[in-house]
Design an enzyme around this catalytic site. Structure first.
Site, mmCIF file in Angstrom:
data_model
loop_
_atom_site.group_PDB
_atom_site.id
_atom_site.type_symbol
_atom_site.label_atom_id
_atom_site.label_comp_id
_atom_site.label_asym_id
_atom_site.label_seq_id
_atom_site.Cartn_x
_atom_site.Cartn_y
_atom_site.Cartn_z
ATOM 1 N N ASN A 87 51.116 43.471 45.855
ATOM 2 C CA ASN A 87 51.106 42.526 45.732
ATOM 3 C C ASN A 87 49.683 41.675 47.421
ATOM 4 O O ASN A 87 49.580 42.908 48.278
ATOM 5 C CB ASN A 87 53.016 42.484 47.509
ATOM 6 C CG ASN A 87 52.463 41.364 48.535
ATOM 7 O OD1 ASN A 87 52.605 40.435 48.176
ATOM 8 N ND2 ASN A 87 52.179 41.447 49.739
ATOM 9 N N GLU A 88 49.000 40.809 47.010
ATOM 10 C CA GLU A 88 48.083 40.593 47.849
ATOM 11 C C GLU A 88 46.584 41.809 47.803
ATOM 12 O O GLU A 88 45.937 41.453 48.759
ATOM 13 C CB GLU A 88 48.316 39.997 49.472
ATOM 14 C CG GLU A 88 49.634 38.833 49.137
ATOM 15 C CD GLU A 88 50.329 38.571 50.964
ATOM 16 O OE1 GLU A 88 50.464 37.674 50.877
ATOM 17 O OE2 GLU A 88 49.248 39.006 51.813
ATOM 18 N N ASN A 89 46.313 42.852 46.905
ATOM 19 C CA ASN A 89 45.237 43.291 47.722
ATOM 20 C C ASN A 89 44.169 42.624 46.722
ATOM 21 O O ASN A 89 42.709 42.946 46.977
ATOM 22 C CB ASN A 89 45.531 44.959 46.666
ATOM 23 C CG ASN A 89 46.825 45.589 47.633
ATOM 24 O OD1 ASN A 89 47.192 44.747 48.429
ATOM 25 N ND2 ASN A 89 47.270 46.567 47.156
ATOM 26 N N SER A 99 49.870 39.534 42.689
ATOM 27 C CA SER A 99 50.310 38.657 42.950
ATOM 28 C C SER A 99 50.025 38.319 45.025
ATOM 29 O O SER A 99 49.982 39.352 45.463
ATOM 30 C CB SER A 99 52.189 38.502 43.420
ATOM 31 O OG SER A 99 52.229 37.032 43.658
ATOM 32 N N HIS A 127 50.106 32.016 47.162
ATOM 33 C CA HIS A 127 50.708 32.445 47.703
ATOM 34 C C HIS A 127 50.051 31.264 49.272
ATOM 35 O O HIS A 127 49.161 31.405 49.317
ATOM 36 C CB HIS A 127 50.538 33.875 48.968
ATOM 37 C CG HIS A 127 51.040 34.743 47.748
ATOM 38 N ND1 HIS A 127 51.382 36.362 48.646
ATOM 39 C CD2 HIS A 127 51.445 34.871 46.555
ATOM 40 C CE1 HIS A 127 51.834 37.696 47.642
ATOM 41 N NE2 HIS A 127 51.502 36.478 46.293
#
Length: 804
Positions: free
Chosen positions: A414-416, A460, A479
């Site tokens: 997630n978001e890395n 993501s 996102h």
């Protein structure tokens, strides 16, 4: 046969020399809470009072009797240890653990005496690893990326900092002889799908065994769908293939049924059966279409050949103490999701690999699951001791979850990838490892080797490669957080992402939840308890600025005397914000192929983006999702500078209906009206421009579109500019229901049932009534009789008021 003895009784927790009763499965916090040693950290400001718990080492103790009896070997099996543990029997070290996401097995044949599981503080381990491997950036000031533990136990922008330790999953003794089943990896595929929803199914069971006798002859027999097959075990592995000629396909909810088939595999030795493995499977195909087109590159889930617009929600751990989440609680929360029209649940990467109970419910409810690997919002070191743990946990959990047909996607993080590119990490890392090798190397290799039937995506958001920005809306997943953090929710209409994997808007929890969580507090938006249960950076400021775009605010801001109004308006704004995004993006199917709202649930009582609060109460957003995620959605959009009716039809049948458009004044008069035919094909969107003479002229007018019992409204200006009349309506009660009859325009009427009684709930959220219209709301958990009940119901009703 293998003999299993659960070890759930007789555990104690050592605390300052005293032995407290311990629940296994459980954790230190829940044991201390049960013993009255600490206050409930969910109430008031008590979270801060228990911070010391996560900084200490703890020991769980019981007595072990692992006598072999008639079996050759006895194993002590922990399904989950949280997190850094040392396991001893009678002072003898059995081994160590350092990963919450793995199981651990120890040979204890013939051992007996005191069994001690000593947990080192997660802080101690994380800080030691950070010291050894070097500082890495993250989004929060806690060292969660330096050990394999649920990241959000260190706090998040919706969660408390309650750093847990304990035996959080079941523990047992397993006694066996000759051999046992160590692992079964089921590959389930289909071919020749037919129009009647049936197909030919294939099941390949890759079996690994552990032996005590190398020379013993072993075989396995498997059964599924009336078909039986056998194979021999060569050394420590074997393969059983079954072809099931006529299976019913498993479908997501809304697309078909969810038939499940029992698979039973039995391990045989020379003298008979030795071990069994049983699971339920479903037959279906899943693909992820990421092909390039005129709009960029897509991200469309395809199940059984059917292209889907994913109607999703993000899932966080339903309790910051996950050992408290029961099978019934999973079922309740996921049923709420299904009843809101959701067909996809994303298990977010700052939590855990979810339990069998979670996946069983999703299998039965037809909820697709996107499972993140547990990496979130941080640069993760790729050196040992972390690298080996990451691969081991991934292999174990991929195989554990493979039988579930609901699981359709593995996601690396997630978001890395986004964080590396946009959050200043690249320069700070100066070439140090940060996780890319996991997301683009280790994890896709594990999935390809272990579970080639499911797609994998590196993260993501992710655009598919470094050729594009990781959060490029034209490529892959997106996102959308600039809107909540910096803009008005109208900005959701500024772009059409290919797949919106996160977006959302905050609101406080239900009133009764606040009353329970903040006992005795005089509630105000900025009262001490409210601020403590608001974890987002400048969260209240963003809430107030979000309101200011649409409503006239009290001079000087909201205060204690305005709390009820603030509470209502923030919940209205949350529902409207999410509606703005979903309506716009669904109207752009198939360019946009899914929305995943942040978030479905909460892990404690808090102001957050959730649709269901930490006490399980449904916010207005939850009820709005029922409309937004229905198969058929009517919406009014400005497209190419023209007001347009969009009829979104996600059902399998064409949608034909009469469409009525009414241009109305806020006083209730009809200025102009027309009726026409609406026609939208199956799984398609029909768009019809609104005739110019029907477009509202100025703040005193609005447009109403009605078709097939569905309604869409369009107000050309913000509420603060609309000269609403003073709302007038009648309220009547009858057993189990409250009815409101409007005499004026009543905008966004809301019955807050929990203000009538903490256990009360209703089946409706926000509803706008035109003059003369009526709505009946079912009410549960409250006695709806008599004049007093009608007065109480009126007091619990809120709507948009005219600007003073």
């Amino acid at each position: 046969m293998l003999d299993v003895t659960p070890l759930t009784e007789g555990w104690t927790l050592r605390h300052d020399g005293a032995a407290l009763p311990a629940a296994v499965p459980g954790c230190v916090h829940t044991d201390l809470l049960a013993a009255g040693v600490i206050p409930d950290p969910f109430l008031g400001l008590a979270e801060a009072e228990v911070a010391w718990v996560g900084r200490r080492d703890w020991t769980y103790e019981t007595t072990l009797n692992a006598a072999a009896r008639e079996h050759e070997q006895t194993d002590l099996v922990f399904d989950g240890l949280d997190t850094v543990a040392e396991i001893r029997v009678d002072g003898q070290l059995l081994g160590r653990a350092r990963n919450m996401h793995r199981s651990h097995r120890f040979d204890v044949t013939g051992l007996e005496g005191p069994l001690a599981v000593r947990f080192l503080s997660a802080y101690t381990e994380a800080e030691a690893v950070r010291e050894r491997l070097g500082e890495r950036p993250n989004a929060y000031p806690e060292p969660f990326q330096y050990l394999r533990k649920m990241a959000c136990s260190f706090g998040w922008d919706w969660g408390p900092t309650l750093v847990t330790a304990g035996i959080w999953k079941p523990v047992r003794l397993e006694r066996w002889s000759t051999a046992r089943i160590a692992r079964v990896r089921p590959l389930v595929t289909v071919e020749d799908g037919r129009a009647d929803g049936r197909a030919r199914g294939h099941v390949e069971l890759y079996v690994d065994v552990e032996r005590t006798r190398v020379e013993a002859e072993l075989s396995v027999t498997a059964r599924v769908g009336g078909v039986r097959a056998s194979a021999t075990i060569d050394g420590t592995s074997g393969l059983v293939r079954l072809q099931v000629p006529d299976v019913a396909l498993w479908w997501p909810r809304g697309y078909g049924e969810q038939p499940l088939y029992e698979v039973e595999l039995e391990l045989h030795g020379e003298v008979g059966p030795l071990d069994t493995w049983r699971r339920r499977i479903g037959f279906r195909s899943v693909e992820l279409d990421r092909s390039a087109d005129a709009h960029g590159s897509g991200f469309t889930l395809v199940v059984n050949g059917e292209r889907l617009f994913a109607r999703g929600v993000n899932w966080i751990p339903d309790d910051v103490f996950p050992s408290r989440i029961t099978r019934e609680r999973y079922r309740t929360r996921l049923t709420q999701a299904a009843e809101a029209g959701v067909d996809l649940v994303r298990v977010w990467g700052g939590g855990i690999y979810e339990s069998e109970d979670f996946y069983d419910a999703c299998d039965e409810l037809g909820l697709l699951v996107w499972q993140d690997f547990p990496f979130a919002c941080a640069a993760y070191p790729e050196e040992q001791p972390l690298r080996g743990e990451v691969e081991a946990e991934a292999r174990e959990n991929v195989v554990r979850l493979m039988p579930h047909p609901s699981l359709v996607l593995w996601n690396g993080n997630n978001e890395n990838l986004w964080g590396f590119r946009d959050w200043g990490w690249e320069g700070r890392l100066a070439g140090d490892s940060w996780g890319e090798g996991y997301y683009l190397g280790v994890l896709p290799r594990v999935v390809a080797e272990s579970d080639p039937t499911r797609p994998y995506t590196a993260g993501s958001p992710w655009s598919g490669s470094w050729d594009h920005h990781p959060n490029d809306p034209a490529h892959g997943t997106h996102h959308s957080w600039d809107v909540w953090n910096r803009l008005d929710y109208a900005a959701y209409r500024s772009e059409v992402p290919r797949f919106v994997a996160e977006f959302g808007w905050q609101a406080p929890p239900a009133y009764a939840t606040l009353r329970r969580a903040l006992p005795g507090e005089r509630l105000a938006p900025d009262s001490p308890g409210m601020l403590h249960h608001q974890k987002a950076d400048d969260g209240n400021g963003k809430l107030e600025r979000g309101l200011a775009h649409h409503f006239a605010l009290p001079e000087g801001g909201f205060s204690e005397g305005d709390f009820d109004r603030w509470h209502y308006l923030t919940q209205v704004n949350q529902a409207r914000a999410v509606a703005t995004g979903i309506e716009y993006w669904r109207s752009h199917w198939p360019v946009c192929a899914g929305t995943i709202v942040w978030q479905l649930n909460d892990c404690w009582p808090v102001t957050s983006w959730a649709a269901i609060d930490g006490d399980g109460r449904e916010k207005p957003l939850y009820h709005e999702l029922k409309r937004l995620y229905a198969d058929r959605l009517l919406t009014l959009q400005v497209r190419d500078q023209r007001l347009t009716v969009a009829a979104v039809n996600q059902s399998a049948d064409p949608w034909s209906s009469s469409l009525t458009l009414r241009r109305m004044s806020v006083e209730g008069g009809v200025v102009a009206e027309t009726t026409s035919e609406l026609a939208a094909g199956a799984r398609a969107v029909a768009r019809t421009p609104v005739p110019k003479e029907l477009e509202p002229a100025g703040p005193k007018e609005f447009l109403v579109a009605d078709a097939d019992g569905l309604r869409a409204l369009y107000f050309p200006v913000p509420d603060r500019e609309v000269p609403y009349p003073r709302p007038r309506f009648d309220v009547t009660v009858a057993p189990g229901e409250v009815t409101v009859t409007a005499h004026t325009l009543v905008r966004d009427l809301l019955l807050q049932a929990d203000r009538l009684a903490p256990a009360a709930s209703t089946d409706r959220g926000l509803v706008t009534l035109l003059p003369g219209e009526q709505v009946t709301m079912a009410v549960r958990g409250w006695e709806t009789r008599g004049d007093a009940a009608a007065a109480a119901a009126r007091a619990a009703l809120y709507c948009v008021e005219p600007t003073r």
